[in-house]
Motif scaffolding. Structure first.
Motif, PDB file in Angstrom:
ATOM      1  N   VAL A  18       0.840  -1.196   0.000  1.00 39.05           N
ATOM      2  CA  VAL A  18       0.000   0.000   0.000  1.00 39.05           C
ATOM      3  C   VAL A  18       0.873   1.243   0.000  1.00 39.05           C
ATOM      4  O   VAL A  18       0.624   2.196  -0.748  1.00 39.05           O
ATOM      5  N   LEU A  19       1.919   1.259   0.807  1.00 37.51           N
ATOM      6  CA  LEU A  19       2.813   2.413   0.851  1.00 37.51           C
ATOM      7  C   LEU A  19       3.502   2.635  -0.498  1.00 37.51           C
ATOM      8  O   LEU A  19       3.621   3.779  -0.960  1.00 37.51           O
ATOM      9  N   ASP A  25       1.287   7.278  -6.329  1.00 42.91           N
ATOM     10  CA  ASP A  25      -0.029   7.850  -6.583  1.00 42.91           C
ATOM     11  C   ASP A  25      -0.919   6.915  -7.398  1.00 42.91           C
ATOM     12  O   ASP A  25      -1.605   7.322  -8.323  1.00 42.91           O
ATOM     13  N   ARG A  26      -0.890   5.633  -7.017  1.00 40.24           N
ATOM     14  CA  ARG A  26      -1.709   4.626  -7.701  1.00 40.24           C
ATOM     15  C   ARG A  26      -2.892   4.257  -6.818  1.00 40.24           C
ATOM     16  O   ARG A  26      -2.946   3.202  -6.215  1.00 40.24           O
ATOM     17  N   GLY A  27      -3.860   5.169  -6.757  1.00 43.06           N
ATOM     18  CA  GLY A  27      -5.017   4.988  -5.891  1.00 43.06           C
ATOM     19  C   GLY A  27      -5.812   3.724  -6.181  1.00 43.06           C
ATOM     20  O   GLY A  27      -6.287   3.063  -5.263  1.00 43.06           O
ATOM     21  N   GLN A  28      -5.966   3.380  -7.442  1.00 43.51           N
ATOM     22  CA  GLN A  28      -6.726   2.182  -7.785  1.00 43.51           C
ATOM     23  C   GLN A  28      -6.039   0.930  -7.238  1.00 43.51           C
ATOM     24  O   GLN A  28      -6.708   0.008  -6.765  1.00 43.51           O
ATOM     25  N   ASP A  29      -4.704   0.904  -7.275  1.00 44.09           N
ATOM     26  CA  ASP A  29      -3.984  -0.246  -6.728  1.00 44.09           C
ATOM     27  C   ASP A  29      -4.151  -0.318  -5.212  1.00 44.09           C
ATOM     28  O   ASP A  29      -4.287  -1.404  -4.651  1.00 44.09           O
ATOM     29  N   SER A  31      -6.735   0.724  -3.591  1.00 45.57           N
ATOM     30  CA  SER A  31      -8.093   0.211  -3.421  1.00 45.57           C
ATOM     31  C   SER A  31      -8.132  -1.306  -3.552  1.00 45.57           C
ATOM     32  O   SER A  31      -8.731  -1.995  -2.720  1.00 45.57           O
ATOM     33  N   GLU A  32      -7.487  -1.830  -4.567  1.00 43.79           N
ATOM     34  CA  GLU A  32      -7.470  -3.280  -4.786  1.00 43.79           C
ATOM     35  C   GLU A  32      -6.776  -4.021  -3.645  1.00 43.79           C
ATOM     36  O   GLU A  32      -7.164  -5.134  -3.295  1.00 43.79           O
ATOM     37  N   LEU A  33      -5.749  -3.406  -3.075  1.00 41.62           N
ATOM     38  CA  LEU A  33      -5.019  -4.038  -1.971  1.00 41.62           C
ATOM     39  C   LEU A  33      -5.857  -4.081  -0.692  1.00 41.62           C
ATOM     40  O   LEU A  33      -5.633  -4.933   0.170  1.00 41.62           O
ATOM     41  N   ASP A  41      -8.429  -7.644   9.195  1.00 41.45           N
ATOM     42  CA  ASP A  41      -7.168  -7.479   8.480  1.00 41.45           C
ATOM     43  C   ASP A  41      -7.010  -6.052   7.953  1.00 41.45           C
ATOM     44  O   ASP A  41      -5.915  -5.484   7.965  1.00 41.45           O
ATOM     45  N   LEU A  42      -8.109  -5.460   7.508  1.00 40.81           N
ATOM     46  CA  LEU A  42      -8.067  -4.073   7.046  1.00 40.81           C
ATOM     47  C   LEU A  42      -7.641  -3.149   8.179  1.00 40.81           C
ATOM     48  O   LEU A  42      -6.782  -2.280   8.006  1.00 40.81           O
TER      49      LEU A  42
END
Length: 94
Positions: A18-19, A25-29, A31-33, A41-42
């Motif tokens: 996530v970091l 700046d890959r917001g969609q990635d 989100s998927e993670l 877990d979140l």
């Protein structure tokens, strides 16, 4: 959302993933993670990211000394209160 929980190592990997995505700046990635994680877990991943942020804001000390953590917590609370107050409508007491 999945019901399958990740191991501690997998959760740590997810924190770093996530970091890395956020740094690029890959917001969609990001989100998927996060979207596939069960709630517990979140929460663990978010707490891991927040803990790293606090450590970096404390000068890169892990774990930060208790006094520094308390100082940062006070700063964050004051910042939240300031932001909320800035959005409250003027009550016009007069």
């Amino acid at each position: 959302m999945s019901e399958e929980h990740l191991s501690a190592d997998e959760l740590g990997d997810r924190v770093w993933a996530v970091l890395a995505a956020a740094a690029e700046d890959r917001g969609q990635d990001v989100s998927e993670l996060l979207v596939t994680l069960p709630w517990d877990d979140l929460v663990t991943v978010v707490l891991g990211i927040a803990g790293l942020s606090v450590g970096f804001m404390a000068g890169g000390v892990f774990p930060p000394p208790e006094a520094e953590r308390a100082r940062l917590a006070g700063y964050f609370r004051a910042l939240v209160l300031e932001r909320v107050a800035g959005r409250e409508p003027d009550r016009g007491d007069g």
